[in-house]
Design a protein around this motif. Sequence first.
Motif, mmCIF file in Angstrom:
data_model
loop_
_atom_site.group_PDB
_atom_site.id
_atom_site.type_symbol
_atom_site.label_atom_id
_atom_site.label_comp_id
_atom_site.label_asym_id
_atom_site.label_seq_id
_atom_site.Cartn_x
_atom_site.Cartn_y
_atom_site.Cartn_z
ATOM 1 N N ARG A 78 18.534 16.463 36.279
ATOM 2 C CA ARG A 78 18.971 17.748 35.719
ATOM 3 C C ARG A 78 19.355 17.587 34.246
ATOM 4 N N ASN A 79 20.253 16.642 33.952
ATOM 5 C CA ASN A 79 20.694 16.442 32.569
ATOM 6 C C ASN A 79 19.562 15.908 31.686
ATOM 7 N N TRP B 112 17.418 18.830 30.619
ATOM 8 C CA TRP B 112 18.122 19.636 29.618
ATOM 9 C C TRP B 112 18.062 18.975 28.237
ATOM 10 N N HIS B 113 18.263 17.673 28.234
ATOM 11 C CA HIS B 113 18.399 16.907 26.991
ATOM 12 C C HIS B 113 17.107 16.890 26.189
ATOM 13 N N LYS C 68 13.701 26.116 24.489
ATOM 14 C CA LYS C 68 15.135 26.395 24.435
ATOM 15 C C LYS C 68 15.400 27.399 23.317
ATOM 16 N N SER D 72 18.368 27.534 33.821
ATOM 17 C CA SER D 72 19.495 28.231 33.208
ATOM 18 C C SER D 72 19.055 29.430 32.373
ATOM 19 N N ASP E 229 20.213 26.319 38.263
ATOM 20 C CA ASP E 229 19.754 24.973 37.951
ATOM 21 C C ASP E 229 18.232 24.983 38.016
ATOM 22 N N GLN F 117 22.357 23.804 22.645
ATOM 23 C CA GLN F 117 23.354 23.980 23.691
ATOM 24 C C GLN F 117 23.589 22.667 24.421
ATOM 25 N N THR F 118 24.861 22.322 24.592
ATOM 26 C CA THR F 118 25.247 21.150 25.368
ATOM 27 C C THR F 118 25.430 21.568 26.816
ATOM 28 N N TYR F 119 24.839 20.786 27.729
ATOM 29 C CA TYR F 119 24.979 21.119 29.149
ATOM 30 C C TYR F 119 26.457 21.048 29.536
ATOM 31 N N TRP F 120 26.924 21.996 30.301
ATOM 32 C CA TRP F 120 28.358 22.156 30.571
ATOM 33 C C TRP F 120 28.932 21.104 31.496
#
Length: 168
Positions: A61-62, A65-66, A25, A138, A10, A29-32
């Motif tokens: 966190r999300n 990523w987004h 990136k 990640s 993370d 990729q979609t965060y799992w």
Amino acid sequence: MEIVQTMNSDPGLADSSSFYVVMWKQTEQTYWQAAPFRAVADPGIQLKVVKSKTGPGEYLRNSLWHTGDTPDQVRLLWKDPRNVGWKDKVSYRWFLQHRPQVGYIRARFFEGSKLVADTDVIIDTSMRGGRLGVFCFSQENIIWSNLKYRCNDTIPADYEDLSAQSTQ
């Protein structure tokens, strides 16, 4: 100086809720973990300003990523329109300029001597100083090498050019 990140993890942060971040990136990729919301990352370089109301946790966190804005968490300042991910086993040089007193930000990215991306001048006064660190989310087997920074009060010429254009 050299920093090595050997494990996939993370996000690792030095300042937990208020910072600028440059991220690159490799692929879409979609965060799992779809909770608390579905986070989708596009390939390419992004510059974001983070002003998280929650601080470390699932929302931040999300949001990191987004790709794009997330209310009360992250605002996207710039995204490379080419949507090109980084290549495996390739060294990239990043040259980042930030003058907090006027909000000047510019980042350039090189593969060897070739310029592969340039944010051009971005003006953002969300933060007027702070610390500098590295960010990994990640990805394993990263090497940050030849890290240098210096404090410089000189305002770059392209900021002066931008200011002159806006007053005409």
